[in-house]
Design a protein around this motif. Structure first.
Motif, PDB file in Angstrom:
ATOM      1  N   TYR A 444       0.832  -1.205   0.000  1.00  0.00           N
ATOM      2  CA  TYR A 444       0.000   0.000   0.000  1.00  0.00           C
ATOM      3  C   TYR A 444       0.869   1.259   0.000  1.00  0.00           C
ATOM      4  O   TYR A 444       2.004   1.248   0.481  1.00  0.00           O
ATOM      5  CB  TYR A 444      -0.922   0.013   1.222  1.00  0.00           C
ATOM      6  CG  TYR A 444      -1.927  -1.116   1.218  1.00  0.00           C
ATOM      7  CD1 TYR A 444      -3.047  -1.076   0.396  1.00  0.00           C
ATOM      8  CD2 TYR A 444      -1.742  -2.238   2.037  1.00  0.00           C
ATOM      9  CE1 TYR A 444      -3.975  -2.123   0.392  1.00  0.00           C
ATOM     10  CE2 TYR A 444      -2.669  -3.283   2.034  1.00  0.00           C
ATOM     11  CZ  TYR A 444      -3.773  -3.216   1.203  1.00  0.00           C
ATOM     12  OH  TYR A 444      -4.683  -4.251   1.187  1.00  0.00           O
ATOM     13  N   ASP A 445       0.298   2.336  -0.495  1.00  0.00           N
ATOM     14  CA  ASP A 445       0.996   3.624  -0.582  1.00  0.00           C
ATOM     15  C   ASP A 445       0.618   4.485   0.614  1.00  0.00           C
ATOM     16  O   ASP A 445      -0.542   4.862   0.791  1.00  0.00           O
ATOM     17  CB  ASP A 445       0.609   4.334  -1.892  1.00  0.00           C
ATOM     18  CG  ASP A 445       1.408   5.611  -2.131  1.00  0.00           C
ATOM     19  OD1 ASP A 445       1.913   6.194  -1.150  1.00  0.00           O
ATOM     20  OD2 ASP A 445       1.500   6.038  -3.295  1.00  0.00           O
ATOM     21  N   GLN A 448      -1.392   7.783  -0.200  1.00  0.00           N
ATOM     22  CA  GLN A 448      -2.712   7.780  -0.845  1.00  0.00           C
ATOM     23  C   GLN A 448      -3.829   7.533   0.167  1.00  0.00           C
ATOM     24  O   GLN A 448      -3.697   6.708   1.067  1.00  0.00           O
ATOM     25  CB  GLN A 448      -2.774   6.707  -1.941  1.00  0.00           C
ATOM     26  CG  GLN A 448      -1.996   7.044  -3.200  1.00  0.00           C
ATOM     27  CD  GLN A 448      -2.230   6.035  -4.306  1.00  0.00           C
ATOM     28  OE1 GLN A 448      -3.349   5.532  -4.475  1.00  0.00           O
ATOM     29  NE2 GLN A 448      -1.187   5.726  -5.060  1.00  0.00           N
ATOM     30  N   LYS A 453      -4.554   1.040  -4.000  1.00  0.00           N
ATOM     31  CA  LYS A 453      -3.231   0.990  -3.362  1.00  0.00           C
ATOM     32  C   LYS A 453      -3.122   1.916  -2.150  1.00  0.00           C
ATOM     33  O   LYS A 453      -2.077   2.018  -1.524  1.00  0.00           O
ATOM     34  CB  LYS A 453      -2.143   1.383  -4.381  1.00  0.00           C
ATOM     35  CG  LYS A 453      -1.866   0.305  -5.437  1.00  0.00           C
ATOM     36  CD  LYS A 453      -1.025  -0.811  -4.845  1.00  0.00           C
ATOM     37  CE  LYS A 453      -0.551  -1.782  -5.931  1.00  0.00           C
ATOM     38  NZ  LYS A 453       0.349  -2.808  -5.370  1.00  0.00           N
ATOM     39  N   CYS A 455      -3.103   3.356   1.502  1.00  0.00           N
ATOM     40  CA  CYS A 455      -2.923   2.733   2.825  1.00  0.00           C
ATOM     41  C   CYS A 455      -4.243   2.763   3.591  1.00  0.00           C
ATOM     42  O   CYS A 455      -4.840   3.835   3.763  1.00  0.00           O
ATOM     43  CB  CYS A 455      -1.856   3.487   3.616  1.00  0.00           C
ATOM     44  SG  CYS A 455      -1.698   2.868   5.315  1.00  0.00           S
TER      45      CYS A 455
END
Length: 510
Positions: A444-445, A448, A453, A455
């Motif tokens: 995950y980012d 964001q 993607k 989090c």
């Protein structure tokens, strides 16, 4: 004619320095027992069962070597009735005992069980102090009398003053009570994590006994290379190593998390303390002495001492004043079941995979992993606080209900509505990224909020405040979150709520 007296010792009462053991008396029979009552009231980590049984067996051996009479009930004994009162009744008959003594239990359920059973007995029962804690059960209640909130800092200052710890007469050393702000550095690999000096044991025979008895558990047993202390001597070696190699850096990095070093500079002494191999006074004294001799910084010594003289005693006071009702608190009425990955660590969220995976592997995680990763997610996701409590109570080797339950129900899950904590301890991905390397390489980012993607912590964080506006908006410590929500347009709010709902509908697949 001398009368036989039975003296019961529970699995967390392994204190060789207790006054009971100052003299040998053949009329005193010390009783320790391994019972399903204690293994089965919650699902426990394999290492927790192993550590307590192994330490109990070693304690019985040491008592016998000192000349004391010991009756030890093993888990697989044919005569074991697997409940403490039933076994005691049988032993009263066996020894024709005229009196039973027991040390003050630390858990409410055991305190109630023994008290109620004693009232039905035909012989006198007497409860004595465990001679371990700084405070009596209800001393904290006296300190907080008339106050709506039980703030630990107020209690801690009273303890420091009363026991003259890190004090220069009536003033705190350094003219400051608390150095928390100095103790929040992330760890980037230096200084190196100290070597693990714990003695390894082979408990494979004991593990066979536990498995053959049909006891359910979870987590990795590590029965052939078992690292937890067996007795006071090993616990003291661990304390010595920590004071020398860990404590100098403990302050700086006590909140840091790393995928490369699970122990960092933590003492791992909580198990030995909570089964009473060590006394909190000697641990605090060693830390203060190291500071006064110029071997550790004040911020490190104070931060460590606060956990023992402050937090540990304070939490016990909360427990004994508010039980049994405290165990059922659920301020937000959270009802979600724990995701399946709480039992195997298999989630794409790196931080939770590490923190839970480590807990399953080592039966240990430090306070920030427990509070700001696992507890943070549990609160944001609305997991049922009693289910979270039972998981924490089972998974950690140092988790006994008196210390674990208020930490989980109050501090971690805010289920008491703010008696213990001044605000819910929640964060987005930003805090976890600041204090760890967990976000690097995660599926995950961390930046964001919306999308496949993004989090999960990010949308859940804002959704938590939005859905609990009625309960939290007036809390002065979290006004900033609501001011930020007020600046968001309707689409932004709709989007993070929609994202949060998708996450909550698919917790098992994160």
């Amino acid at each position: 004619m001398a009368m036989t007296k039975i003296r019961l010792l529970l699995g967390d009462q392994l204190n060789l320095q207790h006054s009971w053991f100052h003299e040998v008396d053949d009329n005193h029979v010390y009783v320790l027992m391994e019972v399903r009552q204690e293994t089965d009231y919650v699902l426990h980590h394999a290492q927790k069962i192993l550590a307590i049984f192994a330490a109990m067996r070693d304690f019985a051996k040491q008592l016998r070597e000192r000349g004391h009479k010991v009756h030890y009930v093993h888990i697989n004994d044919a005569t074991n009735l697997h409940a403490i009162p039933a076994n005691l009744d049988a032993l009263i008959e066996t020894y024709q005992a005229r009196e039973v003594e027991y040390q003050m239990p630390d858990e409410w359920r055991l305190d109630q069980q023994l008290y109620k059973h004693s009232r039905m007995s035909s012989i006198p029962w007497r409860m004595v102090d465990s001679e371990h804690f700084y405070t009596s059960r209800h001393q904290a209640a006296d300190i907080f009398m008339g106050r709506k909130q039980w703030l630990m800092e107020f209690f801690y200052r009273q303890m420091r003053t009363q026991h003259q710890v890190l004090m220069d007469d009536k003033k705190p050393v350094g003219d400051q009570w608390n150095y928390d702000h100095d103790n929040r550095k992330p760890w980037r690999g230096t200084p190196a994590e100290p070597a693990d000096v714990r003695t390894m044991h082979d408990h494979s025979a004991l593990w066979d006994d536990i498995v053959n008895a049909g006891i359910a558990s979870f987590g990795r047993p590590q029965e052939r290379e078992f690292p937890w202390p067996l007795n006071r001597e090993e616990a003291l070696e661990q304390l010595n190593a920590f004071i020398q190699h860990g404590l100098p850096f403990f302050g700086d990095f006590q909140d840091a998390m790393s995928s490369k070093a699970w122990r960092l500079f933590h003492s791992l002494l909580s198990f030995a303390l909570n089964v009473k191999m060590l006394n909190p006074r000697e641990v605090v004294h060693r830390a203060e002495t190291a500071f006064r001799e110029g071997k550790v910084p004040l911020a490190a010594a104070e931060g460590f001492i606060r956990q023992i003289l402050g937090w540990r005693e304070y939490i016990r006071g909360v427990y004994w004043n508010f039980m049994p009702e405290y165990a059922e608190k659920n301020f937000f009425n959270h009802q979600r079941v724990l995701p399946s990955w709480f039992w195997n660590g298999e989630t794409k969220m790196n931080c939770l995979s590490h923190a839970i995976g480590q807990s399953l592997e080592q039966a240990h995680a430090h306070h920030i992993q427990r509070l700001m990763v696992i507890g943070n997610f549990s609160l944001l996701a609305g997991l049922q606080p009693q289910a979270v409590h039972q998981w924490y109570l089972g998974v950690y080797i140092d988790a006994f209900e008196w210390v674990e339950l208020p930490n989980t129900i109050g501090m971690s899950q805010f289920a008491d509505g703010g008696l213990l904590a001044t605000k819910p301890y929640v964060s987005s991905a930003a805090y976890i990224d600041k204090m760890s390397d967990y976000c690097k390489g995660c599926h995950y980012d961390k930046k964001q909020r919306i999308g496949e993607k993004a989090c999960p912590f990010n949308a859940l964080y804002w959704d938590f405040f939005e859905r609990n506006k009625r309960l939290l908006a007036k809390n002065p410590r979290i006004g900033m979150a609501y001011r930020q929500i007020e600046k968001m347009d309707e689409k932004t709010i709709h989007d993070f709520k929609h994202q949060a709902q998708k996450i909550l509908d698919n917790l098992d697949k994160l």
